[in-house]
Scaffold this active site. Structure first.
Site, mmCIF file in Angstrom:
data_model
loop_
_atom_site.group_PDB
_atom_site.id
_atom_site.type_symbol
_atom_site.label_atom_id
_atom_site.label_comp_id
_atom_site.label_asym_id
_atom_site.label_seq_id
_atom_site.Cartn_x
_atom_site.Cartn_y
_atom_site.Cartn_z
ATOM 1 N N SER A 23 -32.327 -32.431 30.672
ATOM 2 C CA SER A 23 -31.766 -31.538 31.223
ATOM 3 C C SER A 23 -32.083 -31.256 32.631
ATOM 4 O O SER A 23 -31.680 -30.802 33.565
ATOM 5 C CB SER A 23 -32.920 -30.066 30.741
ATOM 6 N N THR A 24 -33.462 -32.004 33.246
ATOM 7 C CA THR A 24 -33.824 -32.104 34.364
ATOM 8 C C THR A 24 -33.406 -33.517 35.277
ATOM 9 O O THR A 24 -33.779 -33.979 34.158
ATOM 10 C CB THR A 24 -35.089 -31.216 34.679
#
Ligand SMILES: [Zn+2]
Length: 683
Positions: A23-24
């Site tokens: 995700s990040t």
């Protein structure tokens, strides 16, 4: 692996796609183990029977949030290749996390079913044409969605609970800091404190955010950096309008703890991309508001007053704030005919009028009027000054207090700057004295720095002197009290600006209405006070400019009687001898007589001497148009001279008249009868 038998040679002949997602960027950086595991999926594919050259890895989405496929080029590539039918299997760490939204995964599952593509994760192999697999995948996707929701809910609930206790830490604006035990305190730096306090003081005096910017011209305002290399450090920069609004609107300065002042929501733009926008939430909808949470720069009441003032300044929202023009009732005058606002229009240097603009949007009523501004202003100002009597002294003394504190603030800012410069110079000196003399390179740099600080100190000293010298002398209290006792003089004083008068007016008067009035020579004005009381005043309407007052009848009668035989100059002398005045109360001059002659259609005396007539007379006698006479004169067929006032005078006798008549009779153009009896002969 579970369900390995579902992989056929047909699947193995096509490409195996390993799709990686994290995700990040933080996750990519910190959770290296997970990333490693994802890359190891390629080995899994080989173990399941794919040739190494047939295994491809898509890792373009590492570090991109999976909430939507909109920005994920990798997922889009995956989808398009599945659609083409060239993929035997898609391999991911956890299939339900391939797409974070159900819609993304449902689309992928549908395409995989149509093209006979397998989906593989650590739990096993899914063949979407098998109803059981399709159902399990659907369930997993729903579960993952629910898990996300519950996780987010728990996090939010914990955050919200901390916020409700006023313990959730948020970045503080400049002028406030967290102390050792995490409570909010004012910044110990007196210069920062003074700068923030001055914003509120300047706003109270100037009444607008732009006024604060103007008051800070040449002075810098502190700003604390969040994140980046300067994190936590103080930067001084020129004050902008945006910064002023940020400070004025921030309830933290009023000692209040607030959570939920901003909200984010998702929008879909024209390209179909989902965007997140942050918007201010109205005060009534803030989730948490704890007043008197920490020491502030202003009270909560002052915060509300500032909020109201800013709203009243917001012209885009329909507010009509005080402007610099002289028309006193600008912004608060209403047309009694249509109920719409009246605009203050300026026609010359000082001539203003209030005009109803309802005709523009087709709402004009018979009662809609325009009126000269000073007529209304005089009446309203008189009413205001009469109403103000009991409060005179209190008002003036409050004003005096404000001026004094303004002076003190200006001086105080310069003093603080000087103090800082002195501190910097001392520090530079200390650094210079502490360096070993042998270390010449360093010593030289430090000496230069010390010198620069000393120069800055000298500048600050000069600035303080200039600030003290610039302070105007304050009037003593006794003379202020005397001035206050004579409020009308203060009101009319040239030093009182139109803005000041309007602000004073608005503190007491809510609005002024031009009420419908049948008598066109009068105007009825309604005044609504803030107390709820209402007054009505009837004033005589001033005559609109350009329309003269009627001339008194004896003078008009004389002009009418003697006008046809007397020149304008003689008439003017005659009228002054009689002591007659014009409608405007001035003695008659040539211009005034001319004006009356024009208004009453009084002909002037003939300019021609005996034996001469005018062009109009000649035309009348001959029964032709004046144009014919002008033509004869121009072509030399009829002699004439220019008399007084450049008028044409024609010497006239019976011979001349007979000759002219003969010319008309002979002309086929002028005399149709002649044309009939004597047809034109071809030459
Ligand atoms: Zn109107």
């Amino acid at each position: 692996m579970n369900g390995e038998h579902k992989i056929t040679s047909g699947h193995r002949a096509r490409t195996a796609l390993v799709y990686l997602r994290q995700s990040t960027l933080m996750q990519v950086r910190e959770h290296t183990e997970s990333t490693m595991r994802q890359y190891a999926l390629a080995d899994t594919a080989v173990a399941l029977g794919w040739a190494p050259r047939d295994v491809e890895v898509i890792d373009r989405d590492l570090g991109l949030s999976g909430t939507s496929a909109a920005h994920r080029a990798g997922f889009r590539e995956l989808m398009s290749r599945v659609c083409l039918g060239e993929i035997g299997a898609v391999i991911g760490l956890e299939i339900s996390r391939l797409g974070r939204s159900n819609a993304d995964l449902a689309r992928l599952a549908e395409m995989a079913r149509l093209t006979g593509t397998l989906l593989i994760d650590s739990d096993g192999v899914y063949d979407l044409s098998d109803f059981n697999d399709w159902l399990v995948l659907g369930l997993k996707s729903t579960m993952s969605q629910a898990e996300l929701h519950i996780m987010a809910g728990r996090l939010q609930a914990a955050k919200r609970a901390a916020a409700e206790r006023g313990e959730l830490r948020a970045p503080l604006p400049v002028g406030l800091v967290y102390d050792e035990d995490s409570t909010i305190a004012t910044d110990p730096d007196a210069e920062v404190q003074a700068a923030v306090a001055d914003i509120f003081a300047c706003f109270a005096a100037a009444g607008s955010a732009y006024g604060v910017v103007a008051a800070f011209a040449g002075r810098k305002f502190p700003q604390r950096a969040y994140g980046g290399v300067w994190a936590g450090q103080l930067r001084w920069a020129p004050l902008t309008h945006h910064r002023v609004l940020q400070v004025l609107k921030n309830p933290v300065y009023a000692g209040a703890y607030v959570h939920g002042r901003h909200a984010t929501r998702k929008t879909v733009d024209a390209d179909g991309n989902v965007r997140t926008v942050t918007a201010e939430v109205p005060r009534a909808q803030w989730q948490v508001l704890i007043k008197d949470h920490h020491p502030g720069y202003i009270s909560w009441e002052e915060y509300l007053a500032i909020e109201a003032r800013l709203a009243a300044n917001h012209t885009g929202g329909g507010a009509r704030p005080v402007r610099e023009g002289t028309a006193l009732c600008q912004g608060i005058i209403i047309c009694g005919g249509c109920g719409g606002p009246m605009a203050a229009n300026y026609h010359g240097d000082d001539r203003a009028s209030y005009e109803c603009h309802s005709h523009r949007d087709g709402k004009k009523t018979p009662g809609c009027r325009s009126i000269t501004a000073h007529a209304v202003d005089d009446a309203v100002a008189t009413a205001l000054l009469q109403a103000l009597t009991p409060d005179q002294v209190a008002l003036a003394l409050a004003a005096a207090g404000e001026v004094t504190s303004q002076h003190q603030r200006a001086g105080r800012a310069a003093e603080l700057a000087l103090e800082r410069a002195r501190y910097d110079a001392d520090r530079a000196e200390r650094a210079f004295t502490q360096v070993e003399p042998e270390n010449r390179l360093v010593a030289r740099t430090l000496e230069a720095r010390w010198e620069a600080k000393l120069a800055a100190l000298a500048d600050a000293e000069q600035a303080l002197q200039a600030a003290c010298a610039a302070l105007p002398l304050l009037p003593d209290r006794a003379s202020l009290e005397k001035l206050a006792a004579d409020l009308p003089a203060l009101w009319h004083a040239p030093t009182t600006t139109a803005r000041d008068r309007k602000r004073l007016l608005r503190t007491l008067i809510a609005d002024v209405t031009m009420l419908p009035e049948a008598d066109r020579c009068k105007a009825r004005i309604g005044i609504r006070w803030h107390t709820g009381a209402a007054d009505q005043i009837v004033i005589s309407r001033p005559r609109p400019s350009g329309v003269p007052a009627p001339t008194p009848s004896p003078a008009a009668e004389l002009i009418r009687r003697l006008g046809p035989v007397t020149s304008n100059a003689d008439l003017a002398t005659l009228l002054s001898q009689h002591g007659y005045l014009t409608g405007a109360g001035r003695p008659f001059d040539i211009k005034a007589v001319q004006w009356v002659r024009h208004a009453y259609h009084v002909p002037g005396p003939s300019q021609c001497s005996d034996g001469e007539i005018s062009v109009a007379d000649a035309a009348r006698r001959l029964g032709c148009s004046p144009g014919v006479i002008y033509y004869w004169i121009e072509t030399g067929q009829l002699p004439a001279r220019r008399g007084a006032g450049h008028r044409l005078c024609i010497p006239w006798n019976e011979t001349t008249e007979a000759r002219c008549q003969a010319r008309i009779a002979a002309s086929g153009h002028l005399n149709p009868a002649a044309r009939r009896t004597r047809p034109r002969q071809p030459h």
